[in-house]
Design an enzyme around this catalytic site. Structure first.
Site, short mmCIF file in Angstrom:
data_model
loop_
_atom_site.label_atom_id
_atom_site.label_comp_id
_atom_site.label_asym_id
_atom_site.label_seq_id
_atom_site.Cartn_x
_atom_site.Cartn_y
_atom_site.Cartn_z
N HIS A 72 0.76 -1.38 0.03
CA HIS A 72 0.04 -0.36 -0.22
C HIS A 72 0.69 1.06 0.30
CE1 HIS A 72 -3.98 -1.57 1.73
NE2 HIS A 72 -3.24 -2.31 0.36
N TYR A 201 -9.76 5.32 8.01
CA TYR A 201 -9.63 5.52 9.76
C TYR A 201 -10.68 6.95 9.81
CZ TYR A 201 -5.36 3.25 10.39
OH TYR A 201 -4.05 2.04 10.40
N PRO A 293 -4.02 -0.72 18.67
CA PRO A 293 -4.11 -0.53 17.88
C PRO A 293 -4.36 0.28 16.57
CG PRO A 293 -5.73 -1.72 18.20
CD PRO A 293 -5.37 -1.01 19.54
N LYS A 297 1.24 -0.77 15.33
CA LYS A 297 2.02 -1.20 15.45
C LYS A 297 2.84 -2.14 16.82
CE LYS A 297 3.47 2.15 13.14
NZ LYS A 297 4.60 2.17 11.88
N TYR A 385 4.13 6.15 10.38
CA TYR A 385 3.53 4.75 10.44
C TYR A 385 3.47 4.16 8.96
CZ TYR A 385 -1.30 2.98 8.16
OH TYR A 385 -2.14 1.71 8.30
C1 PHB Z 1 -5.79 -4.75 10.76
O1 PHB Z 1 -5.68 -5.06 9.28
O2 PHB Z 1 -6.52 -5.49 11.35
C2 PHB Z 1 -5.47 -3.68 11.13
C3 PHB Z 1 -4.83 -2.20 10.41
C4 PHB Z 1 -4.27 -1.20 10.73
C5 PHB Z 1 -4.81 -0.90 12.19
C6 PHB Z 1 -5.50 -2.07 13.00
C7 PHB Z 1 -5.33 -3.22 12.50
O3 PHB Z 1 -3.70 0.37 12.83
#
Ligand code: PHB
Ligand code: APR
Length: 390
Positions: A72, A201, A293, A297, A385
């Site tokens: 990505h 997000y 989460p 990280k 990130y």
């Molecule tokens: C996930 O795909 O489980 C996932 C992706 C990004 C995050 C947290 C979990 O920040």
């Protein structure tokens, strides 16, 4: 029984450490509380920093990740429906790889077993002894019911937040730091194509939501829920409705819903234990720290610890130099705290906090608007990130 490194835990940290040590010609034995099937059944995170992918390549276990993972370039943040795309590839020259932790664990177990690694599965009674002495050992009952004493030069505590390793450090030697967030994440795994090929997000007045994926046909979605919630407090319909609302009027209706193959709630906390070493015991991964989460990280920070610990053990064992081992805790914690900061920062920006005053709500809004208006601020998010340099 004797080994150079006794590893407690066959999660990503323990398995990867064993592989990196083996590649350096250093033997280890893994002691795992759960069965292999249970370890492989865990549904966890899904975004790998490129440094993690490179570490998997160094370990010789990246083939499937590179073949099946989804590289990505960017992800988007939505604040009350206002979109902001963070182009990490443009800002940092690096991508992230979407590849499930479950798959990474499967790849590591396959490789370790193919190389004849000793892994004691289903051993819930492991105990550590003499960790601050010259002859540390692990005692446990193996799956045949036989008492085993494993003598080691080093014990690696890779047994997660609820393991025994951190407990082996005397309380008066341990400094603990914790922030428990007043909400959790309700997650759903569903065999439907993701709403978009990049991650979303969203901070909506009703709460946070995340749209992620595991492949082009399997999606991973989360919505913020109350910290006291259980899965039984939510119907599948309520989940899909909350997700659609929080993703906004453009993307919400585009979500392909269905019956989840997994639905679970995870609490959010930030936690660090210092030091990450006591005598011959070295902590790596969730045994030493937990991040919310939000910044994806947890797994990546565990990999960074293990990469550092493996190099330090190799330097000590092969070159007879113990400087890296002596500095392991200090240097690992330097990165841990920077990653804790980023995970806390994103969590604070993207969630609805019940206790927030109107002033704090304005601070959240101002932070988002600042990031929208400042390439430097967006680049800062991007470089964290994709992963800070090792
Ligand atoms: C996930 O795909 O489980 C996932 C992706 C990004 C995050 C947290 C979990 O920040
Ligand atoms: N004895 C032996 N094994 C144990 C014990 C014990 N007393 N306690 C826990 N374990 C095992 C667990 O069963 C688990 O398999 O240690 C392993 C720890 O794995 P994780 O909790 O996954 O921690 P880690 O390997 O550091 O990986 C961190 O996993 O939980 C996610 O979000 C976390 O993505 C991050 C990553």
């Amino acid at each position: 029984m004797k080994t150079t490194v006794a590893i407690i835990g066959a999660g990503p940290s323990g398995l990867l450490l064993s592989q990196l040590l083996a590649n350096a010609g250093i033997d280890s034995v893994i002691v795992e509380r759960s069965s292999k099937d249970h370890v492989l059944s865990r549904i966890r995170a899904g975004v790998l920093e490129w440094g993690t992918v490179e570490t998997l390549q160094d370990a010789g276990v990246a083939e499937r990740c590179l073949a099946e993972g989804l590289p990505h370039d960017a992800f988007s943040i939505f604040f009350d429906g206002e979109p902001l795309r963070i182009d990490v590839a443009q800002y940092t020259g690096k991508q992230v790889m979407v590849y499930g932790q479950t798959e990474m664990t499967k790849d590591l177990i396959e490789k370790r077993e193919a190389e004849g690694q000793t892994i004691f599965w289903s051993t819930p009674d492991a105990q550590l002894h003499d960790v601050n002495g010259d002859h540390p050992k692990v005692s446990f009952t193996n799956s045949d019911g036989k008492a085993v004493t494993l003598n080691a030069d080093i014990i690696a505590g890779c047994d997660g937040f609820r393991g025994i390793s951190r407990q082996a450090i005397p309380q008066q030697k341990l400094r603990e730091f914790e922030r428990v967030y007043p909400f959790g994440w309700l997650g759903v795994l569903v065999d439907k194509p993701p709403v978009h090929h990049e991650l979303f997000y969203a901070n909506h007045q009703e709460g946070f939501a995340l749209a992620s994926m595991r492949s082009a046909t399997r999606s991973r979605y989360y919505v913020q829920c109350d910290s006291g919630d259980t899965v039984d407090d939510w119907t599948v319909e309520q989940f899909w409705s909350a997700l659609a609302t929080r993703l906004g009027p453009h993307w919400g209706p585009k979500v392909q819903t269905g019956d989840p193959i997994e639905m679970s709630i995870a609490p959010l906390r930030s936690y660090v234990a210092e030091p990450m070493r006591y005598g011959r015991l070295f902590l790596a991964g969730d045994s030493a720290h937990i991040v919310p989460p939000t910044g994806a990280k947890g797994l990546n920070l565990a990999v960074a610890d293990v990469r550092r610990l493996a190099k330090a053990i190799e330097s000590w064992k092969v070159l007879g130099k113990d400087e890296e081992l002596e500095n392991y805790s200090r240097d690992a914690l330097d990165r841990v705290w920077k990653v804790e900061r980023f995970s806390w920062y994103l969590s604070t920006m993207l969630h609805q906090f019940p206790e927030h005053s109107p002033f704090e709500k304005r601070m959240q809004e101002a932070e988002f608007k600042y990031v929208m208006s400042s390439e430097a601020a967006a680049k800062s998010i991007a470089e964290n990130y994709v992963g800070l340099p090792f």
